[in-house]
Design a protein around this motif. Sequence first.
Motif, short mmCIF file in Angstrom:
data_model
loop_
_atom_site.label_atom_id
_atom_site.label_comp_id
_atom_site.label_asym_id
_atom_site.label_seq_id
_atom_site.Cartn_x
_atom_site.Cartn_y
_atom_site.Cartn_z
N GLU A 231 0.85 -1.21 0.00
CA GLU A 231 0.00 0.00 0.00
C GLU A 231 0.87 1.25 0.00
O GLU A 231 0.60 2.23 -0.69
N TYR A 232 1.94 1.16 0.79
CA TYR A 232 2.84 2.32 0.87
C TYR A 232 3.58 2.51 -0.47
O TYR A 232 3.74 3.64 -0.94
N LEU A 233 3.98 1.39 -1.08
CA LEU A 233 4.64 1.49 -2.39
C LEU A 233 3.69 2.14 -3.41
O LEU A 233 4.12 2.99 -4.20
N ASP A 234 2.43 1.75 -3.38
CA ASP A 234 1.44 2.38 -4.28
C ASP A 234 1.40 3.89 -4.07
O ASP A 234 1.33 4.67 -5.02
N LYS A 235 1.43 4.28 -2.80
CA LYS A 235 1.37 5.71 -2.48
C LYS A 235 2.61 6.43 -3.01
O LYS A 235 2.52 7.52 -3.59
N LEU A 236 3.76 5.79 -2.86
CA LEU A 236 5.01 6.39 -3.34
C LEU A 236 4.97 6.53 -4.87
O LEU A 236 5.41 7.54 -5.43
N LEU A 237 4.44 5.50 -5.54
CA LEU A 237 4.34 5.56 -7.00
C LEU A 237 3.41 6.69 -7.42
O LEU A 237 3.68 7.42 -8.38
N SER A 238 2.31 6.86 -6.67
CA SER A 238 1.35 7.90 -7.05
C SER A 238 1.95 9.30 -6.90
O SER A 238 1.53 10.23 -7.59
N LEU A 239 2.95 9.43 -6.03
CA LEU A 239 3.62 10.74 -5.89
C LEU A 239 4.26 11.19 -7.20
O LEU A 239 4.47 12.38 -7.43
N ILE A 240 4.64 10.20 -8.03
CA ILE A 240 5.28 10.56 -9.31
C ILE A 240 4.38 10.18 -10.48
O ILE A 240 4.84 9.94 -11.60
N GLY A 241 3.08 10.09 -10.20
CA GLY A 241 2.10 9.88 -11.26
C GLY A 241 2.13 8.49 -11.87
O GLY A 241 1.73 8.29 -13.01
N LEU A 242 2.63 7.51 -11.12
CA LEU A 242 2.69 6.15 -11.66
C LEU A 242 1.77 5.22 -10.86
O LEU A 242 1.46 5.48 -9.70
N SER A 243 1.39 4.13 -11.51
CA SER A 243 0.67 3.07 -10.79
C SER A 243 1.45 1.78 -11.02
O SER A 243 2.32 1.72 -11.89
N ARG A 244 1.10 0.75 -10.26
CA ARG A 244 1.86 -0.49 -10.42
C ARG A 244 1.61 -1.17 -11.77
O ARG A 244 2.33 -2.06 -12.15
N LYS A 245 0.59 -0.69 -12.50
CA LYS A 245 0.35 -1.24 -13.84
C LYS A 245 1.43 -0.79 -14.83
O LYS A 245 1.61 -1.37 -15.89
N GLN A 246 2.11 0.29 -14.48
CA GLN A 246 3.12 0.82 -15.42
C GLN A 246 4.52 0.32 -15.13
O GLN A 246 5.42 0.51 -15.94
N VAL A 247 4.72 -0.26 -13.97
CA VAL A 247 6.07 -0.72 -13.58
C VAL A 247 6.03 -2.25 -13.43
O VAL A 247 4.98 -2.86 -13.56
#
Length: 211
Positions: free
Chosen positions: A65-81
């Motif tokens: 959940e925290y990783l998702d939040k960190l990704l969202s800080l830079i406009g990314l979601s786990r679908k892109q990485v």
Amino acid sequence: MTTRAEALEEIAEQVRVCKLCRLYQYATKAVPGAGNPDAEILFIGEGPGYNEDKTGLPFVGRSGEYLDKLLSLIGLSRKQVFITNVVKHRPPENRDPLPDEIAACKPYLDRQIDIIDPLVIVTLGRHSMARYFPGGKITQIHGKPKFDADRAYYPVFHPAAVLRNPSWQEGMEADFKRLPQILAKVKETRASAPKRKPPQDDTPPTQLPMF
Ligand code: URA
């Protein structure tokens, strides 16, 4: 021709029946990794925990959940990485993976990296960091990328470690916010010296004029 998705699925199938180290004996499900086969950024964690072992997916618990939040800080979601780990089965009681377990699992990770060919590899925590920064201390080198000819290696804290040490949160977020810049730098390097061979020109060779 095999697509990246097919090649990654082939590895996942091998991981699901892997008995190269002891970890499969304690695990419910293997966790080969998940995400976009064409990802520009690959995250490498440590090993599956309780929730990952139940679902077969990486980083689905609190640290996920925290990783998702960190990704969202830079406009990314786990679908892109793409997200994977140094070991693909859960170590019992979430203990650290042992060196022989990491070594046994290494060929799977090596192949995932070859297939995805990411521009940036982000190491989450000490165990994946050790692949690229042997002897490095996470508290000293987090947030400092290392560049080679066509890729950046970027060590950051493990999300679970940040959840345990809230004073690291600010640094973790700052490290993530630097990622787009690092990615842009690698893109520039690859654009000026493309690594992949250009598509084959299949027009027959013509005789060059003598003069
Ligand atoms: N921690 C990890 O290192 N990897 C996971 O997949 C989940 C938690």
